[in-house]
Design an enzyme around this catalytic site. Structure first.
Site, PDB file in Angstrom:
ATOM      1  N   THR A  28       0.905  -1.138   0.000  1.00  0.00           N
ATOM      2  CA  THR A  28       0.000   0.000   0.000  1.00  0.00           C
ATOM      3  C   THR A  28       0.942   1.184   0.000  1.00  0.00           C
ATOM      4  OG1 THR A  28      -1.615  -1.259   1.251  1.00  0.00           O
ATOM      5  CG2 THR A  28      -1.750   1.112   1.505  1.00  0.00           C
ATOM      6  N   SER A  66      -7.565  -1.781   6.835  1.00  0.00           N
ATOM      7  CA  SER A  66      -6.756  -1.307   7.966  1.00  0.00           C
ATOM      8  C   SER A  66      -6.215   0.090   7.723  1.00  0.00           C
ATOM      9  CB  SER A  66      -5.553  -2.232   8.169  1.00  0.00           C
ATOM     10  OG  SER A  66      -5.977  -3.541   8.409  1.00  0.00           O
TER      11      SER A  66
HETATM   12  O1  DON Z   1      -6.936  -2.053   3.075  1.00  0.00           O
HETATM   13  C1  DON Z   1      -6.225  -2.840   3.692  1.00  0.00           C
HETATM   14  O2  DON Z   1      -6.252  -2.984   4.879  1.00  0.00           O
HETATM   15  C2  DON Z   1      -5.218  -3.656   2.936  1.00  0.00           C
HETATM   16  N1  DON Z   1      -5.672  -3.929   1.615  1.00  0.00           N
HETATM   17  C3  DON Z   1      -3.922  -2.938   2.946  1.00  0.00           C
HETATM   18  C4  DON Z   1      -2.836  -3.763   2.341  1.00  0.00           C
HETATM   19  C5  DON Z   1      -1.523  -3.231   2.684  1.00  0.00           C
HETATM   20  O3  DON Z   1      -1.362  -2.316   3.432  1.00  0.00           O
HETATM   21  C6  DON Z   1      -0.378  -3.876   2.092  1.00  0.00           C
HETATM   22  N2  DON Z   1       0.828  -3.098   2.375  1.00  0.00           N
HETATM   23  N3  DON Z   1       1.828  -3.188   2.739  1.00  0.00           N
END
Ligand code: DON
Length: 578
Positions: free
Chosen positions: A379, A451
């Site tokens: 992310t 998250s």
């Molecule tokens: O929205 C969420 O919680 C996840 N899809 C976030 C994924 C994520 O942070 C991956 N990163 N390092």
């Protein structure tokens, strides 16, 4: 204009090629600025945002430009085929005396479940990538909504830097080169990925090579010219639906046409004379952060300091309780009622009754009502402030690095695999961290729990901290560590970002620590073990054997001065100010 760059040397090449021993010399410089600042994971994108600020754009304009630029230069997580959460602090630029307009808002553009998917559709599905994992993307609608409500400069000006980066190319850094080489070996099943992100004859990428993306340039040009409808009902939508049909995905033209982004009221609490604002459901991360702060406020952390077992124990116990509440209650508020009390001081008092100072609570004890049977992601978060006190904290994602690996044929952009954030197997909640509770099972049109936790901290109505992070379930823990480092321990933004981070998510019942195994922390770890904390780092360790948690590109405003610190954990990033 004043811009000070502290003279910390930065061994760029060494760090990029071998992110092993990270020393103070490796930390990017702290940047101070009076007129605006952009801090993000990628220098080209930071510069794109800064150029928008300099040409008279506000923080939201700059954030939109950064988000589109990252879709070109940081394909790992920057996106137009994913979704996320943008927190906006309107500042003085709200241009109205109505106090309502001065309140922070959350622009929520989380992906949704396609209409053809039912609660049990994925029970027998184990693949985490591919067409079936794609949720209806929210990013373009979300950015357009932000622009409609707050934007100052024309929409097309904000996409122009991204179009130029896609059309003319940009030099890949060592981290992107390594990522693309790894992916190009693993994605035999995704020929369009290899065509768009591979070099001719699949020669490996090396640092400095130019990545040119003509299809993406054409897609971005259509969005710039025709607005978000190009993506949701126009030619891009047609290509996306054709891609779904060719690969067995679920998204239909109606799913795209029906997609809406939302303006939501952030969750809020007070913490030691500060106000903290974070995204509401369908982000669980914001509520977890607020619940943790409410629990921690009952204890004086400054008494024990950042490197003590007492502080680590209290952080872990707060995170564990907020994690259990997430699993029990969090889902899309349009489908399930998420109790408002989770963010209250009364709730924090109630859940703290079982907290012992000398001993870890067993996670199991927090879930007598849940039946228990025996998450490589990416992310990205960026922070922006402008010279009028407007600010943006934006976190958005494709879920895993490079999402579903599906690139829309002929359109040059990656699609998310956000469907994997739903509870795939209803009823199966396990000690290894799998969650099957009812509020987050799949249903047509529903948003999967997130998250993501872009956060503002203010004091006396004035913005102090803009932060957030990637890292899946570790996100609210990372944000909590940064907030506590600033408020409780008075750290500078550089130190608050650099300090080792903790994470506990209820199950697995293990405390994660970035410096697990570092002899400098042996005494602290022993004290925690005596309190019966168990340790285990879920995330793959890198280079020097220590894991990295998150990537919190942050801005701190102190005495009218703005300080930016990019995080070094993923790539060097850049704080760009003027
Ligand atoms: O929205 C969420 O919680 C996840 N899809 C976030 C994924 C994520 O942070 C991956 N990163 N390092």
């Amino acid at each position: 204009m004043r811009l000070t760059i502290c003279s910390l040397s930065f061994s760029v090449l060494l760090f990029h090629l071998f992110p092993s021993k990270v020393t103070a010399d490796d930390f990017p410089p702290i940047v101070q600025s009076d007129r605006g600042m952009v801090v993000c994971v990628n220098p080209e994108a930071s510069d794109a945002g800064l150029a928008i600020l300099k040409s008279g754009g506000n923080a939201v304009d700059a954030a939109i430009a950064v988000a589109f630029a990252l879709a070109v230069t940081f394909p790992e997580a920057g996106n137009i085929g994913g979704g996320g959460f943008m927190m906006v602090w309107p500042g003085n630029s709200a241009g109205s005396n109505d106090p309502k307009n001065a309140q922070p808002v959350c622009i929520e553009y989380r992906e949704t479940c396609p209409a053809a998917v039912g609660r049990d559709s994925f029970i027998k599905e184990f693949r985490q990538e591919g067409h079936h994992t794609v949720g209806v993307p929210g990013t373009v609608r979300g950015l357009a909504l932000a622009h409609e409500k707050y934007g100052k400069l024309p929409w097309k000006n904000l996409i122009a830097p991204a179009i130029q980066l896609a059309r003319e190319g940009f030099p890949v850094d060592a981290v992107l080169a390594a990522g693309l080489n790894r992916l190009n070996q693993q994605t035999q099943a995704f020929p369009e990925f290899r065509r768009v992100y591979g070099k001719a004859n699949q020669v490996p990428w090396k640092e400095g090579d130019l990545l040119v993306q003509p299809d993406l340039a054409a897609t971005l040009t259509a969005i710039a010219t025709d607005g978000p409808d190009a993506f949701y009902t126009g030619a891009i939508a047609q290509k996306l639906v054709a891609e779904m049909q060719a690969g067995g995905g679920y998204i239909s033209s109606e799913d795209l046409a029906n997609y809406r982004a939302n303006i939501r009221q952030p969750v809020h609490t007070t913490y030691r004379n500060h106000d903290v604002y974070a995204p509401p459901p369908p982000s669980a991360g914001g509520t977890q952060l607020i619940e943790c702060l409410n629990i921690l406020e009952q204890y004086d952390l400054s008494k024990s300091g950042p490197k003590s077992s007492r502080t680590a124990h209290l952080l872990a116990e707060a995170m564990r309780r907020a994690g259990a509440d997430r699993v029990r209650h969090q889902g899309d508020p349009a489908f399930t009622s998420v109790p408002l009390q989770l963010t209250t001081k009364e709730h924090a008092k109630r859940v703290s009754q079982s907290l012992r100072m000398d001993q870890a609570t067993r996670s199991e004890e927090l879930a007598p009502d849940l039946k228990l049977s025996d998450e490589p992601p990416s992310t990205t978060h960026f922070s922006v402030v402008d010279g009028n006190g407007m600010a943006v904290a934006n976190t958005y994602t494709l879920q895993n690095s490079y999402g579903s690996r599906v690139v829309v044929r002929g359109a040059g952009f990656l699609l998310n695999n956000e469907m994997t954030d739903f509870n795939w197997r209803p009823g199966v909640t396990s000690r290894d961290g799998r969650v099957g509770t009812e509020p987050n099972v799949m249903a047509p049109g529903k948003r999967m729990v997130s998250s993501q936790c872009p956060t503002f901290v203010a004091r006396d109505g004035k913005l102090r901290l803009v932060t957030g992070s990637p890292g899946g379930r570790t996100i609210p823990s990372t944000v909590l560590c940064v907030v506590v480092n600033v408020i409780d321990f008075g750290m500078s933004v550089r130190d608050a970002v650099d300090a080792p981070r903790w994470h506990h998510q209820w199950f697995p019942d293990r405390l994660q620590f970035e410096r697990l195994g570092d002899p400098a922390y042996a005494t602290l770890m022993n004290e925690l073990r005596q309190m019966q904390h168990e340790f285990g780092n879920e995330v793959k360790q890198l280079g020097d054997g220590y894991r990295r948690q998150g990537d919190a590109h942050s801005i701190l405003i102190e005495n009218g001065k703005t300080f930016g610190a990019s995080d070094w954990r993923r790539t060097r990033g850049k704080a760009a100010g003027w």
